[in-house]
Design a protein around this motif. Structure first.
Motif, PDB file in Angstrom:
ATOM      1  N   LEU A 190      -2.659 -10.836  17.930  1.00  0.00           N
ATOM      2  CA  LEU A 190      -3.866 -10.304  18.568  1.00  0.00           C
ATOM      3  C   LEU A 190      -4.909 -11.392  18.779  1.00  0.00           C
ATOM      4  CD1 LEU A 190      -4.203  -6.870  16.719  1.00  0.00           C
ATOM      5  CD2 LEU A 190      -3.588  -7.251  19.111  1.00  0.00           C
ATOM      6  N   GLU A 191      -5.033 -12.300  17.826  1.00  0.00           N
ATOM      7  CA  GLU A 191      -5.976 -13.411  17.996  1.00  0.00           C
ATOM      8  C   GLU A 191      -5.554 -14.263  19.181  1.00  0.00           C
ATOM      9  OE1 GLU A 191      -9.079 -15.931  17.687  1.00  0.00           O
ATOM     10  OE2 GLU A 191      -8.845 -14.078  16.520  1.00  0.00           O
ATOM     11  N   ALA A 192      -4.255 -14.529  19.296  1.00  0.00           N
ATOM     12  CA  ALA A 192      -3.773 -15.327  20.427  1.00  0.00           C
ATOM     13  C   ALA A 192      -3.996 -14.606  21.749  1.00  0.00           C
ATOM     14  CB  ALA A 192      -2.284 -15.632  20.250  1.00  0.00           C
ATOM     15  N   ALA A 193      -3.973 -13.265  21.703  1.00  0.00           N
ATOM     16  CA  ALA A 193      -4.182 -12.468  22.912  1.00  0.00           C
ATOM     17  C   ALA A 193      -5.659 -12.270  23.229  1.00  0.00           C
ATOM     18  CB  ALA A 193      -3.489 -11.114  22.771  1.00  0.00           C
ATOM     19  N   GLY A 194      -6.553 -12.787  22.378  1.00  0.00           N
ATOM     20  CA  GLY A 194      -7.990 -12.695  22.636  1.00  0.00           C
ATOM     21  C   GLY A 194      -8.674 -11.513  22.003  1.00  0.00           C
ATOM     22  N   ASP A 195      -7.973 -10.761  21.147  1.00  0.00           N
ATOM     23  CA  ASP A 195      -8.560  -9.580  20.506  1.00  0.00           C
ATOM     24  C   ASP A 195      -8.889  -9.920  19.048  1.00  0.00           C
ATOM     25  OD1 ASP A 195      -9.340  -7.130  19.594  1.00  0.00           O
ATOM     26  OD2 ASP A 195      -7.428  -6.111  19.960  1.00  0.00           O
ATOM     27  N   SER A 196      -9.993 -10.627  18.837  1.00  0.00           N
ATOM     28  CA  SER A 196     -10.361 -11.043  17.482  1.00  0.00           C
ATOM     29  C   SER A 196     -10.711  -9.858  16.595  1.00  0.00           C
ATOM     30  CB  SER A 196     -11.539 -12.022  17.529  1.00  0.00           C
ATOM     31  OG  SER A 196     -11.165 -13.227  18.161  1.00  0.00           O
ATOM     32  N   ALA A 197     -11.352  -8.842  17.162  1.00  0.00           N
ATOM     33  CA  ALA A 197     -11.717  -7.668  16.357  1.00  0.00           C
ATOM     34  C   ALA A 197     -10.468  -6.953  15.859  1.00  0.00           C
ATOM     35  CB  ALA A 197     -12.576  -6.722  17.186  1.00  0.00           C
ATOM     36  N   GLY A 198      -9.501  -6.760  16.747  1.00  0.00           N
ATOM     37  CA  GLY A 198      -8.260  -6.128  16.332  1.00  0.00           C
ATOM     38  C   GLY A 198      -7.497  -6.978  15.333  1.00  0.00           C
ATOM     39  N   ALA A 199      -7.519  -8.313  15.534  1.00  0.00           N
ATOM     40  CA  ALA A 199      -6.846  -9.213  14.607  1.00  0.00           C
ATOM     41  C   ALA A 199      -7.473  -9.137  13.221  1.00  0.00           C
ATOM     42  CB  ALA A 199      -6.907 -10.641  15.138  1.00  0.00           C
ATOM     43  N   ALA A 200      -8.794  -9.046  13.168  1.00  0.00           N
ATOM     44  CA  ALA A 200      -9.488  -8.954  11.880  1.00  0.00           C
ATOM     45  C   ALA A 200      -9.099  -7.691  11.141  1.00  0.00           C
ATOM     46  CB  ALA A 200     -10.996  -9.009  12.100  1.00  0.00           C
ATOM     47  N   GLU A 201      -8.994  -6.575  11.854  1.00  0.00           N
ATOM     48  CA  GLU A 201      -8.613  -5.316  11.217  1.00  0.00           C
ATOM     49  C   GLU A 201      -7.174  -5.392  10.699  1.00  0.00           C
ATOM     50  OE1 GLU A 201     -10.563  -2.891  10.463  1.00  0.00           O
ATOM     51  OE2 GLU A 201     -12.284  -3.821  11.469  1.00  0.00           O
ATOM     52  N   ALA A 202      -6.292  -6.021  11.481  1.00  0.00           N
ATOM     53  CA  ALA A 202      -4.902  -6.160  11.039  1.00  0.00           C
ATOM     54  C   ALA A 202      -4.816  -7.042   9.799  1.00  0.00           C
ATOM     55  CB  ALA A 202      -4.051  -6.746  12.162  1.00  0.00           C
ATOM     56  N   LEU A 203      -5.589  -8.131   9.767  1.00  0.00           N
ATOM     57  CA  LEU A 203      -5.586  -9.015   8.618  1.00  0.00           C
ATOM     58  C   LEU A 203      -6.143  -8.304   7.384  1.00  0.00           C
ATOM     59  CD1 LEU A 203      -4.900 -11.934   7.816  1.00  0.00           C
ATOM     60  CD2 LEU A 203      -7.297 -12.514   8.215  1.00  0.00           C
ATOM     61  N   ALA A 204      -7.174  -7.486   7.581  1.00  0.00           N
ATOM     62  CA  ALA A 204      -7.725  -6.721   6.462  1.00  0.00           C
ATOM     63  C   ALA A 204      -6.687  -5.749   5.908  1.00  0.00           C
ATOM     64  CB  ALA A 204      -8.974  -5.961   6.911  1.00  0.00           C
ATOM     65  N   ARG A 205      -5.888  -5.158   6.781  1.00  0.00           N
ATOM     66  CA  ARG A 205      -4.838  -4.249   6.323  1.00  0.00           C
ATOM     67  C   ARG A 205      -3.785  -5.000   5.503  1.00  0.00           C
ATOM     68  NH1 ARG A 205      -2.926   0.710   8.246  1.00  0.00           N
ATOM     69  NH2 ARG A 205      -1.321   1.445   6.783  1.00  0.00           N
ATOM     70  N   ALA A 206      -3.431  -6.216   5.941  1.00  0.00           N
ATOM     71  CA  ALA A 206      -2.472  -7.028   5.184  1.00  0.00           C
ATOM     72  C   ALA A 206      -3.024  -7.362   3.807  1.00  0.00           C
ATOM     73  CB  ALA A 206      -2.152  -8.310   5.951  1.00  0.00           C
ATOM     74  N   ARG A 207      -4.312  -7.679   3.767  1.00  0.00           N
ATOM     75  CA  ARG A 207      -4.910  -8.025   2.484  1.00  0.00           C
ATOM     76  C   ARG A 207      -4.978  -6.825   1.550  1.00  0.00           C
ATOM     77  NH1 ARG A 207     -10.535 -11.186   1.665  1.00  0.00           N
ATOM     78  NH2 ARG A 207      -9.903 -12.234  -0.231  1.00  0.00           N
ATOM     79  N   ALA A 208      -5.291  -5.662   2.077  1.00  0.00           N
ATOM     80  CA  ALA A 208      -5.354  -4.466   1.252  1.00  0.00           C
ATOM     81  C   ALA A 208      -3.993  -4.145   0.647  1.00  0.00           C
ATOM     82  CB  ALA A 208      -5.862  -3.287   2.085  1.00  0.00           C
ATOM     83  N   ALA A 235      -4.700 -19.741   8.972  1.00  0.00           N
ATOM     84  CA  ALA A 235      -4.467 -20.121  10.372  1.00  0.00           C
ATOM     85  C   ALA A 235      -5.457 -19.473  11.330  1.00  0.00           C
ATOM     86  CB  ALA A 235      -3.034 -19.743  10.778  1.00  0.00           C
ATOM     87  N   LEU A 236      -6.173 -18.447  10.881  1.00  0.00           N
ATOM     88  CA  LEU A 236      -7.061 -17.696  11.762  1.00  0.00           C
ATOM     89  C   LEU A 236      -8.512 -18.105  11.550  1.00  0.00           C
ATOM     90  CD1 LEU A 236      -5.343 -14.206  11.417  1.00  0.00           C
ATOM     91  CD2 LEU A 236      -5.343 -15.680  13.439  1.00  0.00           C
ATOM     92  N   PRO A 237      -9.387 -17.829  12.513  1.00  0.00           N
ATOM     93  CA  PRO A 237     -10.801 -18.221  12.367  1.00  0.00           C
ATOM     94  C   PRO A 237     -11.461 -17.525  11.179  1.00  0.00           C
ATOM     95  CG  PRO A 237     -10.278 -17.609  14.631  1.00  0.00           C
ATOM     96  CD  PRO A 237      -9.106 -17.194  13.816  1.00  0.00           C
ATOM     97  N   SER A 238     -12.569 -18.068  10.739  1.00  0.00           N
ATOM     98  CA  SER A 238     -13.363 -17.456   9.674  1.00  0.00           C
ATOM     99  C   SER A 238     -14.675 -16.960  10.262  1.00  0.00           C
ATOM    100  CB  SER A 238     -13.630 -18.469   8.559  1.00  0.00           C
ATOM    101  OG  SER A 238     -14.312 -19.603   9.068  1.00  0.00           O
ATOM    102  N   GLY A 239     -15.342 -16.102   9.492  1.00  0.00           N
ATOM    103  CA  GLY A 239     -16.627 -15.587   9.944  1.00  0.00           C
ATOM    104  C   GLY A 239     -16.476 -14.479  10.969  1.00  0.00           C
ATOM    105  N   GLY A 240     -17.594 -13.991  11.468  1.00  0.00           N
ATOM    106  CA  GLY A 240     -17.598 -12.963  12.503  1.00  0.00           C
ATOM    107  C   GLY A 240     -16.863 -11.708  12.102  1.00  0.00           C
TER     108      GLY A 240
END
Length: 423
Positions: A207-225, A239-244
């Protein structure tokens, strides 16, 4: 392990027979052990292309050209002589377990060419070709990666309910720069296996590569949970951006709670430990918010001191000694009792003794452990105070050799049973 392999799922199995049992594999890899069958599958002397597509055959020829001279011919001869139930995929599995990715890819590919409907071999050759291509660091042509993509697509077409196949396809598509396809395949993998943190981590990358940072952040949060300190999450996070959007999404799953007031003993020592527990809880929460690994629990148990008399005001307990015998008792607020007993006799400066620890709890009753014994040699003798202390089992300064619980003998120099030097 490189990014490509972390994101690729290897599915090893047989085209026929009952569903095999799953075993733990490499980081980010689900390995399913093969089972043998009584009917040998067709293994040609030379790979033939799947109907309408020669890319896999060409990839195997390219890969085989990197092997030592004569090795491919030897492999083909070896395959011709395999006993019933042993296939090229079986040998691929063995090569994979030995981390020979190129050989594993060749054997899986040979099996897939022989039977283009074998979903497991298609998935496996896709995963291994992608790994070999990444490992070569540009030394091998992109045709291997394209063949891996074709094999992964064929696997998902044959088994659209296989989450591992969609994950494979998504990661290979991402390496090829096809972000939209990667995101679509990764999304499908998470829908089929919503409790697998690897798939959510790979969806975040896509999703980050596709330009959807918000969706990527939610997916990463799910992996962490699902797995806070898991390799898939930690690798994707690095590998992914920080912040925001990432900081906001990850903060919502940072609810670290050691339950210090519940797990720490209700005693003076337990109260001191609960303060340390709360400090560690705060540190863990901060590490979580920063995206770093962090502990998810704290050990707040109260241990009986190894030596010496309990310190009044710090432990709820007492010590009692008479010549030749000492008992140290510790009681906490939950009704648990720990006791250490020492008994022995002194001959001049030498004291031989036996020791044991006893434990009582309202739930589990009485038990004992750490049975052992030792010898103490007093180094300070002659004074009245020294003789009294030695008689009570606490020579002012002494050498002690002790073994408990059947363990090795430890030699210590101690003062009033408090260790100074250990050997």
């Amino acid at each position: 392990m490189r990014e490509v392999f972390v994101g690729i799922v290897l599915v090893i199995g047989m085209a026929a027979g009952p569903a095999p049992a799953q075993k733990s594999g490499q980081a980010g890899v689900d390995v399913v052990a093969p089972e043998t069958t009584d009917t040998p599958p067709p293994v040609p002397a030379e790979p033939t292309a799947p109907d309408g597509d020669a890319s896999l055959t060409a990839a195997l020829e390219t890969l085989g050209a990197t092997f030592p001279e004569g090795e491919v011919a030897a492999f083909r001869t070896y395959l011709d002589g395999l006993p019933p139930g042993v296939t090229a995929a079986t040998i691929g599995h063995l090569m994979y377990m030995r981390r020979h990715w190129d050989k594993a890819a060749w054997f899986f590919g040979t099996d897939a060419v022989a039977d283009p409907t074998d979903v497991a071999s298609l998935n496996n050759v896709a995963a291994m070709l992608a790994e070999v291509h990444a490992d070569a660091d540009g030394a091998l042509p992109d045709s291997l990666l394209l063949a891996a993509h074709d094999a992964a697509r064929a696997a998902t077409a044959l088994d659209p309910q296989g989450a591992a196949g969609w994950n494979n396809l998504g990661r290979i598509a991402l390496v090829l720069g096809r972000a939209a396809e990667a995101a679509e395949a990764a999304r499908r993998a998470t829908e089929l296996a919503p409790d697998e943190p690897l798939y959510w981590s790979n969806l975040a990358r896509a999703l980050e590569a596709a330009g959807d940072s918000a969706g990527a952040a939610e997916a990463l949060a799910r992996a962490r949970a699902l797995e806070p300190n898991g390799i898939p999450y930690l690798s994707a996070r690095a590998a992914l951006p920080s912040g925001g959007a990432y900081s906001d999404a990850l903060a919502r799953v940072c609810n670290v709670n050691f339950r210090c007031q519940e797990i720490c003993p209700k005693s003076i020592i337990g109260g001191i430990q609960s303060v340390t527990c709360e400090i560690e809880n705060t540190n863990a929460q901060a590490a979580c918010l920063e995206g770093k690994p962090y502990p998810t629990a704290y050990d707040c148990s109260e241990d009986l001191p190894d030596y010496g008399i309990l310190i009044p005001g710090l432990n709820s307990g007492f010590s009692a000694c008479v010549p030749g015998f000492c008992v140290h008792v510790l009681v906490d607020g939950e009704g648990n009792v720990d006791a250490r007993v020492e008994a022995g006799a002194s001959v001049g400066p030498v004291t031989g003794y036996v020791t044991a620890d006893g434990h009582y709890s309202p739930e589990n009753g009485f038990s004992y452990d750490n049975v052992g014994g030792g010898v103490r040699w007093s180094l300070v003798n002659g004074s009245t105070a020294g003789n009294v202390a030695s008689g009570l089992g606490h020579p002012p300064v002494h050498v002690e050799a002790e073994s408990t619980g059947g363990g090795p003998v430890s030699v210590d120099i101690e003062t009033y049973n408090m260790g100074v030097i250990s050997i």
